[in-house]
Design an enzyme around this catalytic site. Structure first.
Site, PDB file in Angstrom:
ATOM      1  N   CYS A  15      31.841  62.751  21.217  1.00  0.00           N
ATOM      2  CA  CYS A  15      32.194  61.802  20.160  1.00  0.00           C
ATOM      3  C   CYS A  15      33.413  62.236  19.370  1.00  0.00           C
ATOM      4  O   CYS A  15      34.134  61.411  18.826  1.00  0.00           O
ATOM      5  CB  CYS A  15      31.039  61.629  19.189  1.00  0.00           C
ATOM      6  N   ASP A  47      33.176  66.956  34.913  1.00  0.00           N
ATOM      7  CA  ASP A  47      33.447  67.479  36.251  1.00  0.00           C
ATOM      8  C   ASP A  47      33.911  66.336  37.159  1.00  0.00           C
ATOM      9  O   ASP A  47      33.980  65.187  36.743  1.00  0.00           O
ATOM     10  CB  ASP A  47      32.205  68.181  36.802  1.00  0.00           C
ATOM     11  N   ASP A  48      34.238  66.678  38.411  1.00  0.00           N
ATOM     12  CA  ASP A  48      34.820  65.688  39.313  1.00  0.00           C
ATOM     13  C   ASP A  48      33.804  64.663  39.809  1.00  0.00           C
ATOM     14  O   ASP A  48      34.152  63.521  40.075  1.00  0.00           O
ATOM     15  CB  ASP A  48      35.447  66.403  40.513  1.00  0.00           C
ATOM     16  N   ASP A  65      36.173  55.783  42.159  1.00  0.00           N
ATOM     17  CA  ASP A  65      37.498  55.634  41.581  1.00  0.00           C
ATOM     18  C   ASP A  65      38.160  54.392  42.170  1.00  0.00           C
ATOM     19  O   ASP A  65      38.008  54.133  43.359  1.00  0.00           O
ATOM     20  CB  ASP A  65      38.351  56.870  41.903  1.00  0.00           C
ATOM     21  N   ASP A  88      37.281  63.757  44.954  1.00  0.00           N
ATOM     22  CA  ASP A  88      36.323  64.295  43.981  1.00  0.00           C
ATOM     23  C   ASP A  88      35.110  64.929  44.671  1.00  0.00           C
ATOM     24  O   ASP A  88      34.488  65.835  44.114  1.00  0.00           O
ATOM     25  CB  ASP A  88      35.880  63.210  42.996  1.00  0.00           C
ATOM     26  N   GLY A 136      30.117  47.470  50.102  1.00  0.00           N
ATOM     27  CA  GLY A 136      31.032  47.420  48.979  1.00  0.00           C
ATOM     28  C   GLY A 136      30.822  46.169  48.162  1.00  0.00           C
ATOM     29  O   GLY A 136      29.841  45.448  48.353  1.00  0.00           O
TER      30      GLY A 136
HETATM   31 CO    CO Z   1      38.456  64.940  40.023  1.00  0.00          CO
HETATM   32 CO    CO Z   2      37.729  60.762  39.544  1.00  0.00          CO
END
Ligand code: CO
Ligand code: CO
Length: 345
Positions: A15, A47-48, A65, A88, A136
């Site tokens: 926050c 994290d990724d 993404d 990722d 998808g």
């Molecule tokens: Co990443």
């Molecule tokens: Co990403």
């Protein structure tokens, strides 16, 4: 990782980060969900990808993404979008299994054959990753966007986190920086053809080989360099760990013309937002020349892996990465200067 959770609920934090570029992070802040003992990596450590333990040998890695086209050619854009989404999973040391396409497309304005070409490009990258497209979702939208939600597997005790670097480790970067600058210059017709080709080749390269080498050499921490730029993602490595980083600017692999194009002002809007969010962590930032800072905070698409290995393994890491055709370099080290990044010229 302890399976004991004292709290029945977990509250999303972050926050204080009013400047945080992540809208989702800002919107989730303060909301709660049940605490899940199987959730090994969730939203909290930036994290990724998320990691969910299935049993003693397997954990799921999940990420998504999507973004608007950054190149004209639909096939190339699809390849880049998939390489970027897969990245990722690789950044966690994982092996991708399946992907779902996420597409926004104006089917009144554009022939669906354009979307087909984009997906053909995506499939080419997924095939290279040995990952299957399993479905998808698409919506009609004025702006084209494409991406993928990718699921992979890792060992629940041997995956690569972004917050576990050890002081004394060496830092390795596996791809050249400057895709954001090159993308802007490309749009403005200012990028030389050879530089465009180098950027496209970099963005379509999977982080698969790099991840295999990072895992093999016992990397202590790893992330991929994407939208927040090198220092933005480096900041995530030091934000939740009692370590700092030293980065040698002179050793950074750069795309051809990236420095000149940055000097000439071909800098994406995201660079300034990245800088505002993380400049306070960078010692002596205001003494850096502007074009150097523009490279350090340049938002990357399908960028390389940034990982930490014991110093004795640097030479081997760089040699093996270069043998895979990657412009990898040792770019600095992990320090005890907690929460700080020092850039040497
Ligand atoms: Co990443
Ligand atoms: Co990403």
């Amino acid at each position: 990782m302890s399976g004991v959770h004292l709290l029945r609920h977990a509250r999303f934090s972050g926050c204080g980060a009013k400047l945080a570029p992540g809208l989702l992070e800002r919107a989730l802040c303060g909301l709660e969900q049940p605490a899940f003992p199987e959730l090994l990596v969730g939203f909290g450590t930036r994290d990724d990808a998320g990691v969910w333990r299935l049993d003693d040998e397997t954990a799921l890695v999940q990420t998504v993404d999507f973004f608007p086209p950054i190149v004209d050619d639909p096939f190339t854009f699809g390849r880049i979008a998939a390489a970027n989404a897969l990245s990722d999973v690789y950044a966690m040391g994982g092996r991708p299994l399946t992907a779902l396409a996420v597409a926004c497309f104006p089917d009144e304005a554009l022939d669906v054959g354009v979307l087909r070409e984009m997906l053909r490009g995506g499939l080419a990258a997924l095939a290279e990753a040995e990952a299957a497209l399993v479905g998808g979702h698409s919506i009609r939208d004025e702006t084209v966007k494409l991406g993928f939600a990718v699921t992979g597997l890792v060992h629940p005790k041997r995956f690569l986190r972004n917050d576990a670097a050890r002081p004394g480790d060496a830092l390795i970067l596996t791809k050249a920086l400057g895709t954001g600058i090159l993308n802007v210059a490309m749009r403005e017709g200012a990028a030389p053809a050879a530089a465009v080709a180098a950027a496209v080749a970099s963005m379509t390269t999977l982080n698969r080989a790099a991840a295999g080498i990072a895992v093999d050499l016992g990397a202590s921490a790893c992330t991929d360099v994407t939208g927040f730029g090198l220092l933005g993602h480096a900041a995530e490595m030091v934000a939740q760990a009692p370590v700092g980083l030293r980065i040698d600017f002179a050793r950074l692999p750069l795309l051809p013309q990236a420095l000149d194009l940055a000097r000439a002002g071909h800098v994406p809007g995201g660079t300034g937002r990245n800088r505002d969010f993380r400049r306070a962590l960078v010692r002596g930032h205001d003494d850096l020349p502007p074009h150097v800072s523009d490279i350090l905070f340049d938002p990357q698409t399908s960028g390389g892996l940034l990982f930490a290995v014991p110093p004795a393994r640097v030479e081997e890491a760089v040699r093996r990465l270069r043998a895979e055709g990657l412009p990898a370099a040792g770019i600095g080290e992990v320090t005890t200067d907690a929460g700080r990044i020092t850039v040497t010229p």
